[in-house]
Design an enzyme around this catalytic site. Structure first.
Site, mmCIF file in Angstrom:
data_model
loop_
_atom_site.group_PDB
_atom_site.id
_atom_site.type_symbol
_atom_site.label_atom_id
_atom_site.label_comp_id
_atom_site.label_asym_id
_atom_site.label_seq_id
_atom_site.Cartn_x
_atom_site.Cartn_y
_atom_site.Cartn_z
ATOM 1 N N LYS A 138 0.549 -1.216 -0.257
ATOM 2 C CA LYS A 138 0.084 0.296 -0.008
ATOM 3 C C LYS A 138 1.115 0.964 0.187
ATOM 4 O O LYS A 138 2.447 1.054 0.035
ATOM 5 C CB LYS A 138 -0.756 0.311 0.755
ATOM 6 C CG LYS A 138 -0.362 -0.293 2.701
ATOM 7 C CD LYS A 138 0.521 0.772 3.205
ATOM 8 C CE LYS A 138 0.937 2.187 3.260
ATOM 9 N NZ LYS A 138 1.566 2.561 4.384
ATOM 10 N N TYR A 224 -4.778 4.279 6.054
ATOM 11 C CA TYR A 224 -5.140 3.117 7.046
ATOM 12 C C TYR A 224 -6.776 3.459 7.352
ATOM 13 O O TYR A 224 -7.538 2.902 8.185
ATOM 14 C CB TYR A 224 -4.592 3.499 8.015
ATOM 15 C CG TYR A 224 -2.952 2.408 7.499
ATOM 16 C CD1 TYR A 224 -3.199 0.415 7.963
ATOM 17 C CD2 TYR A 224 -2.234 2.948 7.583
ATOM 18 C CE1 TYR A 224 -1.869 0.017 7.369
ATOM 19 C CE2 TYR A 224 -1.093 1.987 6.600
ATOM 20 C CZ TYR A 224 -0.908 0.867 7.174
ATOM 21 O OH TYR A 224 0.296 -0.321 6.815
HETATM 22 P P1 NAD Z 1 12.523 1.991 2.452
HETATM 23 O O1 NAD Z 1 12.713 3.557 1.951
HETATM 24 O O2 NAD Z 1 12.838 1.570 3.481
HETATM 25 O O3 NAD Z 1 12.569 1.068 1.708
HETATM 26 C C1 NAD Z 1 12.633 1.224 -0.198
HETATM 27 C C2 NAD Z 1 13.134 -0.130 -0.603
HETATM 28 O O4 NAD Z 1 12.579 0.280 -2.454
HETATM 29 C C3 NAD Z 1 14.435 0.554 -1.260
HETATM 30 O O5 NAD Z 1 15.288 -0.821 -0.787
HETATM 31 C C4 NAD Z 1 15.142 0.809 -1.764
HETATM 32 O O6 NAD Z 1 16.587 1.319 -1.596
HETATM 33 C C5 NAD Z 1 14.604 0.595 -3.011
HETATM 34 N N1 NAD Z 1 14.625 1.361 -4.453
HETATM 35 C C6 NAD Z 1 14.337 0.933 -5.789
HETATM 36 N N2 NAD Z 1 14.508 1.908 -6.332
HETATM 37 C C7 NAD Z 1 14.376 3.069 -5.469
HETATM 38 C C8 NAD Z 1 14.072 4.389 -5.725
HETATM 39 N N3 NAD Z 1 14.623 4.397 -7.228
HETATM 40 N N4 NAD Z 1 13.916 5.188 -4.804
HETATM 41 C C9 NAD Z 1 14.423 4.781 -3.293
HETATM 42 N N5 NAD Z 1 14.293 3.741 -2.926
HETATM 43 C C10 NAD Z 1 14.021 2.536 -4.365
HETATM 44 O O7 NAD Z 1 10.707 1.920 2.505
HETATM 45 P P2 NAD Z 1 9.818 1.067 3.212
HETATM 46 O O8 NAD Z 1 9.249 1.650 4.283
HETATM 47 O O9 NAD Z 1 10.601 0.072 2.542
HETATM 48 O O10 NAD Z 1 8.583 0.890 2.612
HETATM 49 C C11 NAD Z 1 8.389 0.112 1.117
HETATM 50 C C12 NAD Z 1 7.002 0.126 0.586
HETATM 51 O O11 NAD Z 1 5.984 -0.428 1.437
HETATM 52 C C13 NAD Z 1 6.371 0.795 0.056
HETATM 53 O O12 NAD Z 1 4.877 1.141 -0.198
HETATM 54 C C14 NAD Z 1 5.442 1.445 2.101
HETATM 55 O O13 NAD Z 1 3.909 2.041 2.227
HETATM 56 C C15 NAD Z 1 5.144 0.411 1.818
HETATM 57 N N6 NAD Z 1 4.759 0.074 3.486
HETATM 58 C C16 NAD Z 1 4.062 -1.207 4.249
HETATM 59 C C17 NAD Z 1 3.626 -1.495 5.432
HETATM 60 C C18 NAD Z 1 2.893 -1.642 6.027
HETATM 61 O O14 NAD Z 1 2.209 -1.334 6.879
HETATM 62 N N7 NAD Z 1 2.277 -2.315 4.989
HETATM 63 C C19 NAD Z 1 4.837 -0.394 6.420
HETATM 64 C C20 NAD Z 1 5.748 0.225 5.676
HETATM 65 C C21 NAD Z 1 6.241 0.196 4.261
#
Ligand code: NAD
Length: 368
Positions: A138, A224
């Site tokens: 999401k 949410y």
């Molecule tokens: P994050 O920034 O920690 O991780 C993102 C990942 O994408 C990194 O590994 C990064 O290297 C990679 N990536 C690849 N190409 C990229 C670019 N061009 N720019 C930036 N990063 C790039 O983020 P996250 O918190 O892990 O979130 C990732 C997804 O998960 C989002 O859609 C977020 O909304 C979702 N999420 C959902 C929940 C949930 O409870 N369902 C919780 C946190 C995050």
């Protein structure tokens, strides 16, 4: 007054699953491999950031129907670390250039997209074209139109698509759905809900860039609260009016910081919501004809807590992500639609699109 029929929590969950199962998808999705009893399906995580590393990979150590079989990452050092930590064979490690060749890998049944929001559409569509079922995090995409493209691509490839809505598998949330939708304490008359946290992270993070995140606290946290209202009522909102506030405009120059909204539902309930990158919120409160029920915390990974007419719900917390992913593996095995399919992600994005329109126009905006 006529009493609402009594439904136990277990009954409700069972009936909901049966209902979801009734939304069967094309029989072509049923394949001999998936029906092999006892075979754990292989999942590949795409994007090894905070959520993949902190929640999903550990959850995949607890799942019963599937396991962490592969990874897709642009960072070779992460590939080495993850391979060692989770025993992932070299042949199941991909980068963004080699991603499409995952089509030839029978170890991978499901691709889980955990990338910045702007990349969800591309990787969901490429995963489906590679013949894999997809879970996408999401918010599903930058807007509802992109969600529809993703849904169509998965349908065309005859693959299942699910959104990472972990709370639909969480028992406090399921209790709220039962209380609200089954009108156990009479009709819901009012809902107030909010979700947010005080952002103190990297000022250059993708979450603060409109092109990558689509928006700020509303897209990330507000989704949410929108879901909360929708699943409490089991209805779709018709219109929305929103306002916003920025206390740190230099940090939030591209995206929203705090947003407040009111939703118009067909039942005429008063439904207010708020999202923030500046306030630690996480509650859902419902007034009903015969009292009230509430969750606080309502949207976290753990520690959810609730009350019904002031009395504790006394419901245990579970590993939400393990339950969510295991359920999708079962859906894939049985060829049945997930209870949180792409269409569910699209519904939230329609509301979010309308909230952004309302922030621009200052008026009520129709949803859809
Ligand atoms: P994050 O920034 O920690 O991780 C993102 C990942 O994408 C990194 O590994 C990064 O290297 C990679 N990536 C690849 N190409 C990229 C670019 N061009 N720019 C930036 N990063 C790039 O983020 P996250 O918190 O892990 O979130 C990732 C997804 O998960 C989002 O859609 C977020 O909304 C979702 N999420 C959902 C929940 C949930 O409870 N369902 C919780 C946190 C995050």
């Amino acid at each position: 007054m006529k009493q609402a029929p009594k439904t136990s929590r277990r009954d409700f969950i069972r009936k909901s699953s049966v209902l979801a199962g009734a939304l069967a998808v094309s029989p072509a999705i049923l394949s001999a491999a998936y029906l092999q009893p006892g075979k754990k399906l292989g999942i590949a995580l795409v994007g090894l950031g905070g959520y993949a590393g902190g929640q999903l990979a550990p959850a995949l150590q607890q799942t019963k129907n599937c396991y962490l079989a592969g990874i897709v990452t642009g960072t070779p050092a992460k590939a080495t670390d993850w391979a060692a930590k989770y025993n992932i064979p070299k042949k199941n490690i991909y980068n963004y250039q080699t991603f499409d060749s995952i089509a030839d890998n029978p170890d991978i049944d499901i691709i889980y997209v955990v990338l910045p929001v702007s990349m969800h559409k591309e990787y969901t569509i490429r995963a489906a074209r590679a013949g894999k079922h997809v879970i996408c995090e999401k918010p599903m995409a930058l807007n509802a139109a992109d969600c529809r493209e993703m849904i169509a691509a998965c349908k065309k490839a005859n693959r299942l698509l699910s959104i990472g809505y972990r709370l639909h598998f969480e028992p406090h949330t399921q209790e709220v759905m039962r209380l609200g939708q089954k009108q156990i304490l009479g009709k819901v008359t009012e809902i107030a809900t909010g979700n947010g946290f005080k952002y103190t992270g990297d000022p250059n993070a993708w979450r603060l860039k409109k092109a990558l995140a689509g928006g700020g606290g509303l897209m990330d946290m507000g989704i949410y609260a929108i879901q909360g209202a929708r699943y409490t009522l089991g209805r779709e909102p018709l219109a929305v009016k929103a306002t916003q506030e920025k206390t740190r405009p230099e940090l939030f120059s591209e995206v929203d910081e705090t947003v407040f909204w009111e939703l118009k539902f067909p039942g005429g309930q008063k439904v207010t919501g708020k999202s923030s990158y500046n306030n630690n919120w996480g509650f859902l409160r419902a007034k009903v004809e015969k009292g009230s029920f509430e969750l606080e915390p309502a949207y976290g990974y753990d520690g959810l807590d609730g009350k019904v007419n002031g009395k504790p719900m006394n419901i245990p917390n579970i590993n939400q992500q393990a339950a969510q992913i295991d359920d999708f593996a079962t859906c894939v095995r049985l060829g049945k639609q997930s209870r949180v399919p792409g269409e569910e992600g699209e519904k939230d994005m329609k509301v979010i699109d309308a909230i952004y329109r309302s922030l621009d126009s200052g008026k009520w905006e129709n949803i859809g």
